[in-house]
Design a protein around this motif. Structure first.
Motif, PDB file in Angstrom:
ATOM      1  N   LEU A   1      -2.835   0.499  11.380  1.00  0.00           N
ATOM      2  CA  LEU A   1      -2.457   0.050  10.036  1.00  0.00           C
ATOM      3  C   LEU A   1      -3.709  -0.215   9.194  1.00  0.00           C
ATOM      4  CD1 LEU A   1      -0.401  -0.948   7.928  1.00  0.00           C
ATOM      5  CD2 LEU A   1      -0.514  -3.202   9.027  1.00  0.00           C
ATOM      6  N   ILE A   2      -4.691  -0.889   9.776  1.00  0.00           N
ATOM      7  CA  ILE A   2      -5.937  -1.185   9.058  1.00  0.00           C
ATOM      8  C   ILE A   2      -6.663   0.110   8.688  1.00  0.00           C
ATOM      9  CG2 ILE A   2      -8.209  -2.259   9.265  1.00  0.00           C
ATOM     10  CD1 ILE A   2      -6.895  -4.360  11.093  1.00  0.00           C
ATOM     11  N   LEU A   3      -6.724   1.046   9.635  1.00  0.00           N
ATOM     12  CA  LEU A   3      -7.390   2.329   9.365  1.00  0.00           C
ATOM     13  C   LEU A   3      -6.688   3.092   8.246  1.00  0.00           C
ATOM     14  CD1 LEU A   3      -8.162   3.599  12.992  1.00  0.00           C
ATOM     15  CD2 LEU A   3      -9.792   2.718  11.312  1.00  0.00           C
ATOM     16  N   MET A   4      -5.365   3.061   8.247  1.00  0.00           N
ATOM     17  CA  MET A   4      -4.626   3.782   7.220  1.00  0.00           C
ATOM     18  C   MET A   4      -4.832   3.154   5.842  1.00  0.00           C
ATOM     19  SD  MET A   4      -0.565   4.650   6.857  1.00  0.00           S
ATOM     20  CE  MET A   4      -0.237   3.043   6.142  1.00  0.00           C
ATOM     21  N   LEU A   5      -4.825   1.820   5.769  1.00  0.00           N
ATOM     22  CA  LEU A   5      -5.003   1.142   4.490  1.00  0.00           C
ATOM     23  C   LEU A   5      -6.378   1.411   3.881  1.00  0.00           C
ATOM     24  CD1 LEU A   5      -3.319  -2.304   5.247  1.00  0.00           C
ATOM     25  CD2 LEU A   5      -2.402  -0.429   3.882  1.00  0.00           C
ATOM     26  N   PHE A   6      -7.394   1.580   4.738  1.00  0.00           N
ATOM     27  CA  PHE A   6      -8.756   1.780   4.251  1.00  0.00           C
ATOM     28  C   PHE A   6      -9.114   3.250   4.046  1.00  0.00           C
ATOM     29  CE2 PHE A   6      -9.398  -2.602   5.576  1.00  0.00           C
ATOM     30  CZ  PHE A   6     -10.286  -3.065   4.624  1.00  0.00           C
ATOM     31  N   PHE A   7      -8.542   4.139   4.868  1.00  0.00           N
ATOM     32  CA  PHE A   7      -9.034   5.511   4.869  1.00  0.00           C
ATOM     33  C   PHE A   7      -7.992   6.567   4.531  1.00  0.00           C
ATOM     34  CE2 PHE A   7     -11.715   3.178   7.927  1.00  0.00           C
ATOM     35  CZ  PHE A   7     -12.937   3.328   7.296  1.00  0.00           C
ATOM     36  N   SER A   8      -6.741   6.189   4.392  1.00  0.00           N
ATOM     37  CA  SER A   8      -5.723   7.195   4.088  1.00  0.00           C
ATOM     38  C   SER A   8      -4.651   6.603   3.192  1.00  0.00           C
ATOM     39  CB  SER A   8      -5.090   7.720   5.385  1.00  0.00           C
ATOM     40  OG  SER A   8      -4.103   8.686   5.096  1.00  0.00           O
ATOM     41  N   ARG A   9      -4.563   7.118   1.994  1.00  0.00           N
ATOM     42  CA  ARG A   9      -3.549   6.644   1.041  1.00  0.00           C
ATOM     43  C   ARG A   9      -2.464   7.701   0.811  1.00  0.00           C
ATOM     44  NH1 ARG A   9      -5.413   2.131  -1.747  1.00  0.00           N
ATOM     45  NH2 ARG A   9      -6.856   1.047  -0.332  1.00  0.00           N
ATOM     46  N   LYS A  10      -2.405   8.688   1.692  1.00  0.00           N
ATOM     47  CA  LYS A  10      -1.421   9.756   1.550  1.00  0.00           C
ATOM     48  C   LYS A  10      -0.015   9.207   1.734  1.00  0.00           C
ATOM     49  CE  LYS A  10       0.173  14.051   1.500  1.00  0.00           C
ATOM     50  NZ  LYS A  10       0.067  14.946   0.331  1.00  0.00           N
ATOM     51  N   LYS A  11       0.863   9.483   0.793  1.00  0.00           N
ATOM     52  CA  LYS A  11       2.233   9.019   0.877  1.00  0.00           C
ATOM     53  C   LYS A  11       3.004   9.837   1.905  1.00  0.00           C
ATOM     54  CE  LYS A  11       6.304   7.975  -1.947  1.00  0.00           C
ATOM     55  NZ  LYS A  11       6.895   8.036  -3.305  1.00  0.00           N
ATOM     56  N   VAL A  12       3.680   9.139   2.795  1.00  0.00           N
ATOM     57  CA  VAL A  12       4.449   9.805   3.846  1.00  0.00           C
ATOM     58  C   VAL A  12       5.932   9.676   3.534  1.00  0.00           C
ATOM     59  CG1 VAL A  12       4.988   9.855   6.304  1.00  0.00           C
ATOM     60  CG2 VAL A  12       2.667   9.279   5.544  1.00  0.00           C
ATOM     61  N   LYS A  13       6.632  10.793   3.519  1.00  0.00           N
ATOM     62  CA  LYS A  13       8.064  10.781   3.248  1.00  0.00           C
ATOM     63  C   LYS A  13       8.818  10.235   4.455  1.00  0.00           C
ATOM     64  CE  LYS A  13       7.774  14.787   0.167  1.00  0.00           C
ATOM     65  NZ  LYS A  13       8.225  16.174  -0.077  1.00  0.00           N
ATOM     66  N   LEU A  14      10.019   9.724   4.203  1.00  0.00           N
ATOM     67  CA  LEU A  14      10.827   9.133   5.260  1.00  0.00           C
ATOM     68  C   LEU A  14      11.109  10.154   6.360  1.00  0.00           C
ATOM     69  CD1 LEU A  14      12.469   6.783   6.405  1.00  0.00           C
ATOM     70  CD2 LEU A  14      14.411   7.567   5.018  1.00  0.00           C
ATOM     71  N   ARG A  15      11.410  11.382   5.985  1.00  0.00           N
ATOM     72  CA  ARG A  15      11.687  12.419   6.981  1.00  0.00           C
ATOM     73  C   ARG A  15      10.470  12.661   7.867  1.00  0.00           C
ATOM     74  NH1 ARG A  15      10.323  17.570   7.024  1.00  0.00           N
ATOM     75  NH2 ARG A  15       9.618  17.437   4.860  1.00  0.00           N
ATOM     76  N   GLN A  16       9.293  12.669   7.255  1.00  0.00           N
ATOM     77  CA  GLN A  16       8.067  12.865   8.026  1.00  0.00           C
ATOM     78  C   GLN A  16       7.809  11.690   8.959  1.00  0.00           C
ATOM     79  OE1 GLN A  16       5.586  13.403   4.476  1.00  0.00           O
ATOM     80  NE2 GLN A  16       5.196  15.535   5.087  1.00  0.00           N
ATOM     81  N   PHE A  17       8.057  10.488   8.468  1.00  0.00           N
ATOM     82  CA  PHE A  17       7.862   9.298   9.295  1.00  0.00           C
ATOM     83  C   PHE A  17       8.778   9.320  10.515  1.00  0.00           C
ATOM     84  CE2 PHE A  17       9.087   5.017  10.584  1.00  0.00           C
ATOM     85  CZ  PHE A  17       7.846   4.437  10.815  1.00  0.00           C
TER      86      PHE A  17
END
Length: 309
Positions: free
Chosen positions: A51-67
């Motif tokens: 979660l920390i890595l994503m907040l700092f290094f990836s802001r790509k929006k993930v769709k519900l289907r992809q999740f």
């Protein structure tokens, strides 16, 4: 060829990271921590780091289907650990590890079914070497095979199936997303399923009463890094760019590391046969790489079809 070697290294290092876990788990058990505490510490810490890595290094929006699809991938790695840990409760560790490492040929079978292509000669030879090495390194020779728990054997084989599926889906599901975003969704799926399983099997108190005091946070952090963050990230990087069969073969690197870790961390004794088994496993892992390089050189630098498929 260089790119292939790099991606193969990612998968191999992911497997090596998994190999450290068994010794850390044994140390945690020696300190009195339970199965629930150890698994929740591992997947909870891993999820928090991702979660920390994503907040700092990836802001790509993930769709519900992809999740949902990636969470399903995470469910495979969660079930691998759960089935394997539960199998250890009723069958010897030497038998359990041999059952788990059947994921190597199961992964090749999955590749044959999905690609409708027969495995190459180098793949078949590698699988045979890995099977021989696993039997030797696992210390199964000399063990009494009679009286084994059917339930334990079934759980060990299910762990192998889940491991093979995790490797397969890691290289096929939502590969266009950034690595960190994919890995966060995968780790989220692992944690969600683990919470559901614990609540179902042991009740809500099994989750609510877990405390990270008394040193559990140390074991949880180590297990989270080596059991969730590193392998999930590296598989997300390397697995989509190599064949399923090759990824399964490279993942056999987990066993030699597990044995070496047990020597360094637990002071366990290793027999000559087990050392021979480790050597055979390493040869089995390296064989497709050298075979593919030799075929490529024989084709004038053109990658061999049997090796790349």
């Amino acid at each position: 060829m260089l790119q292939l070697m790099k991606n193969s290294l990612y998968v191999f290092l992911a497997a090596c990271s998994f190999g450290i876990l068994s010794s850390i788990v044994k140390l945690a058990y020696q300190q009195g921590f339970t199965f629930q505490e150890v698994t929740l510490g591992q997947f909870g810490s891993g999820w928090l780091i991702m979660l920390i890595l994503m907040l700092f290094f990836s802001r790509k929006k993930v769709k519900l289907r992809q999740f949902i699809r990636l969470a399903g991938v995470g469910a495979c790695t969660c079930l691998t650990g759960v089935f394997y840990y539960l199998s250890l409760q009723s069958i010897p560790a030497s038998i359990a590890v041999v059952l788990l490492f059947q994921f190597t040929w199961i992964g090749v079978v999955i590749e044959v079914i999905t690609t409708r292509q027969r495995p190459s000669k180098s793949t078949v030879i590698s699988i045979l070497l890995l099977f021989l090495g696993t039997v030797l390194a696992g210390g199964i020779i000399g063990a009494n095979p009679l009286g084994l728990s059917v339930k334990g054997v079934f759980l060990g084989l299910m762990a192998a199936v889940m491991m093979a599926l995790f490797i397969f889906f890691s290289g096929r599901v939502e590969t266009a997303l950034p690595t960190i975003s994919r890995s966060f969704c995968t780790s989220s799926g692992s944690l969600l399923l683990l919470l559901l399983l614990h609540v179902t099997m042991y009740g809500p108190s099994a989750v609510l009463e877990v405390s990270f005091k008394d040193g559990l946070w140390i074991y949880g952090l180590i297990l989270g890094i080596f059991g969730v963050v590193i392998p999930v990230l590296l598989l997300a990087l390397g697995a989509p760019k190599i064949s399923i069969g090759l990824a399964s073969i490279l993942s056999a690197g987990e066993l030699p590391v597990a044995i070496l870790a047990s020597i360094w961390l637990l002071n366990e004794k290793v027999s000559i046969l087990q050392w021979v088994g480790i050597a055979v496993i390493l040869v089995g892992i390296a064989y497709p790489q050298f075979s593919g390089r030799k075929q490529q050189e024989g084709n004038g630098g053109i990658p061999s079809e049997s090796y790349s498929s």
